[in-house]
Design a protein around this motif. Sequence first.
Motif, PDB file in Angstrom:
ATOM      1  N   TRP A  71     -91.372 -22.350  33.223  1.00 42.78           N
ATOM      2  CA  TRP A  71     -90.500 -23.392  33.263  1.00 42.78           C
ATOM      3  C   TRP A  71     -91.073 -25.040  32.959  1.00 42.78           C
ATOM      4  N   ASN A  80     -85.209 -33.086  32.140  1.00 37.78           N
ATOM      5  CA  ASN A  80     -84.003 -32.302  33.095  1.00 37.78           C
ATOM      6  C   ASN A  80     -82.759 -33.036  32.843  1.00 37.78           C
ATOM      7  N   TRP A 259     -84.477 -28.836  30.421  1.00 36.60           N
ATOM      8  CA  TRP A 259     -83.724 -28.119  31.339  1.00 36.60           C
ATOM      9  C   TRP A 259     -82.215 -28.686  31.186  1.00 36.60           C
ATOM     10  N   LYS A 281     -82.569 -23.162  31.319  1.00 38.85           N
ATOM     11  CA  LYS A 281     -83.747 -23.381  30.502  1.00 38.85           C
ATOM     12  C   LYS A 281     -83.058 -23.515  28.964  1.00 38.85           C
ATOM     13  N   ARG A 289     -86.618 -18.851  26.454  1.00 40.08           N
ATOM     14  CA  ARG A 289     -85.533 -19.814  26.813  1.00 40.08           C
ATOM     15  C   ARG A 289     -84.212 -19.037  27.028  1.00 40.08           C
TER      16      ARG A 289
END
Length: 412
Positions: A71, A80, A259, A281, A289
């Motif tokens: 991750w 993110n 993300w 992801k 992914r």
Amino acid sequence: MMINGALRPIAGSYDLWAAEALRRAEFDQANPGWNGTADKPPAEYQPLAFTAPQHLQGVPVPARKWIVSGWLPAGNVTLNYAAGGEGKTLLAQQLMTSVATGLRWIGLPVTQCRAMGLFCEDDDDEMHRRQDAINRSYGIQFNDLVDMRWTCPVGDDNTLIRFEADGSPVFTERYRDFREQALEFKPGFVVFDVAADLFGGNENVRQQVGQFLKHGLGSLALELGAGVLLNAHPSRAGISSGDLDGGSTGWNGAARSRWAMLTPSGEEGEPLDLDARILAKKKANYASRGDEIKLRWVEGVLVLDPKVMHGTVAGIGKGNAEAVFLALLDKIGTQGRHASDSRNSANFAPRLFSQHPDRHGFSKRDFEGAMNRLFASGQIRREHYGWASDKTFHIVHVDHFEDAKEALEGLP
């Protein structure tokens, strides 16, 4: 895992800091007098250094470093994206807490290291309240957080990079200040929250986005050997498409990992459950992914959704199958047993682990996929064992997380 004032020394649990000293020395030598501004270029042009791959014969392949396996890679920037109010700042603060204490983050093992964050939207009081909820959920106290630092200059100009009329980048005093304090504290994980407050360019101009992510945050990640997490709000186009990305493809292109976090919605876009979240992801250059982790907001903290049972993703994504694979590999290793990657072997790891009482619902197919991903990410490798004349090979755990042996505890 140690709490109540008895945390493990950083130098003994994370090996990126020696490399950081070398990187910093090389950077300073190549850039004498550099102060982060465009008018202070390197003293002289550095010729390109080419690698002749034939000279790599016999050279050990370096293991990839992760803050969170699959991750969040070390030495790189991860984005993110989430709309306001989804909880991306909370999720980042929980991850800071996990790496600082060695406790698992939303069910996933982490590499223990120091954590440092720059938060532009929440003040110290809000961070204090949020941390109190996290501590209660984690079963720790504030004095356990000796390896965690944050700053909350809310209301200040927190721009890290701006651009001149000719497009040349200028790294600000705020950037130089953060970099200097980071090099002193030596975090292995850094949070920047949020991109809108930190990026002083046009988000639709690829070159400016690249300068920010690669030469600003990316160079800092390399200097520290740290995983950098940048929180960001998606563009209108990103919201409309459902991909939740930024205004330019430059954002997705410059980051090695991305993300997205959202509240699940119905056909008309209405939220199905205001406390539910999905962490997806969207991009991973060094891992699989498409993985998703189902979360739920409970008493001020994001936790694994207790409604989710096991299955292909076991409720918390493929990353958890990898964690269980590593834990079982370590477990049989302490028993003097071996696991093989050969389908014809009696101790073929996916078959062996799918029959183990601590498999936590994962199937042979799940473990086979986890094994392939772990090989690809460099966390396991194939090694010879036994007599020199024997053609026997087993799987060994390379990039060993301190808490891998605890990955089986507390799972559904």
